[in-house]
Write an enzyme that holds these catalytic residues in place. Structure first.
Site, PDB file in Angstrom:
ATOM      1  CD  GLU A  18       0.201   4.142   8.629  1.00 18.36           C
ATOM      2  OE1 GLU A  18       1.187   4.629   8.044  1.00 18.36           O
ATOM      3  OE2 GLU A  18       0.296   3.329   9.552  1.00 18.36           O
ATOM      4  CG  HIS A 319      -0.320   7.565  11.063  1.00 14.93           C
ATOM      5  ND1 HIS A 319      -0.155   7.367  12.418  1.00 14.93           N
ATOM      6  CD2 HIS A 319       0.791   7.067  10.483  1.00 14.93           C
ATOM      7  CE1 HIS A 319       1.019   6.782  12.638  1.00 14.93           C
ATOM      8  NE2 HIS A 319       1.605   6.580  11.485  1.00 14.93           N
TER       9      HIS A 319
END
Length: 348
Positions: A18, A319
């Site tokens: 990410e 994430h």
């Protein structure tokens, strides 16, 4: 804390996964814990403004102070950093972010290392406490801190003043008590214990909070006694955070929506209700935002104790996957696997 000899640096590419600030924060935390130097390039490469912003630089400087590190590249806008840690020192610290940057993310950087320190620590933090893109104070207090206790440490938090974007100015006192970390499996929520809607709306018209709470209650069918307007402190705000707390036997989930200027109170409530319903559709205990933070602490407990652990999640975000990849780089041969049922399994 048990120290290891300084080894070759762990090299991280900040554009992986990410590509945000979590790579930096987790890298700093694990560098302090393992005593391995960290070399990171392309910091926050996937963000509109790459490089170190004030809140990220504050994390670097705080980590430096806690372990006496030698650092290169610790300037605003830097896209590369070399961090060579020294021994972690428990104690009393104060750190400020001169903006509305999240002081809770700064705490996230220091918490793992100080949970493994030789004594308790006390940290005074100032900056943003309720940010749209960061875990708010109440989430850390009510969702993460009880699991820290269950792992064997302790995190006690005191909110002295709320800090909202863009002014910031929040104040938090964190007390971190280390202990032998022991992992556990978290596969079920257990019995439902309580639910409540909480609203923070300092320096806003009172009817804003009332409309948010009434809309939420109407949509979810919650009675009046489960609605709570949290008191504001003098000269606090303006700001708005609407929260839903879902307490179970084994976990408490706190879902938050931060109100923004020109967004009607009813829209804020609808957004929160949508998130609450998404969580209630699942039976897994660990929400997608908690999964990211719990992964590091649980992995450390597995690494220190040599015992495996697993927890079931409502969802696995990019994430979380990125964070797990960084954890594996530092804690080899520890492995983190995510199965199709969204169960995160850690094997030391």
């Amino acid at each position: 804390m048990t120290m290891r000899p300084i080894d070759f640096p762990v090299e991280l590419d900040g554009s992986d996964g990410e590509g945000g600030g979590q790579i930096l924060r987790t890298g700093l935390a694990l560098s302090m814990i393992t005593q391995r130097p960290l070399s990171i390039t392309k910091i926050r490469a996937r963000r509109p403004k790459p490089g170190l912003m004030r809140q990220h630089l504050a994390c670097v400087q705080a980590a430096r102070d806690v372990c006496g590190a030698t650092v290169e590249g610790d300037v605003l806008g830097s896209t590369s950093l070399q961090f060579t840690p020294g021994p972690v020192k428990a104690g009393r610290y104060g750190f400020a972010i001169a903006s509305a940057g999240s002081c809770m993310l700064l705490l996230q950087t220091l918490l793992p290392a100080l949970l493994l320190a030789d004594d308790a620590s006390e940290i005074e933090l100032s900056g943003g406490t309720h940010n749209p893109m960061a875990p708010p104070f109440h989430f850390i207090e009510q969702t993460l801190a009880p699991l820290v206790t269950r792992l064997g440490g302790r995190l006690d938090l005191e909110l002295r003043r709320c800090g909202f974007y863009p002014a910031g100015g929040g104040s938090v006192l964190a007390r971190i008590t280390p202990g032998p970390l022991v992992p556990f499996d978290l596969m079920e929520r257990g019995a439902a214990l309580d639910r409540a809607a909480l609203c923070l709306a300092p320096a806003l018209a009172r009817n804003v909070a009332q409309r948010e709470l009434e809309t939420l209650a109407s949509l979810l069918g919650w009675p009046q006694e489960q609605l709570q307007l949290l008191p504001a402190r003098q000269n606090e705000g303006p700001g708005n955070a609407l929260m839903a707390r879902l307490a179970y036997e084994h976990v408490t989930e706190l879902i938050t929506v931060i109100g923004e200027k020109s967004v009607p109170a009813e829209s804020v409530a609808h957004s929160l209700v949508d998130e609450v319903r998404r969580y209630l559709v699942h039976t897994a205990p660990v929400g997608e935002h908690l999964a990211d933070q719990l992964a590091l602490l649980m992995a450390l407990a597995c690494w220190k104790s040599g015992r495996p652990a697993a927890f079931a999640c409502t969802g696995i975000t990019p994430h979380t996957r990125t964070n797990c990849a960084v954890i594996e780089r530092f804690l080899m041969p520890l492995r983190i696997e995510i199965d199709p049922a969204q169960v995160l399994r850690i094997t030391p």
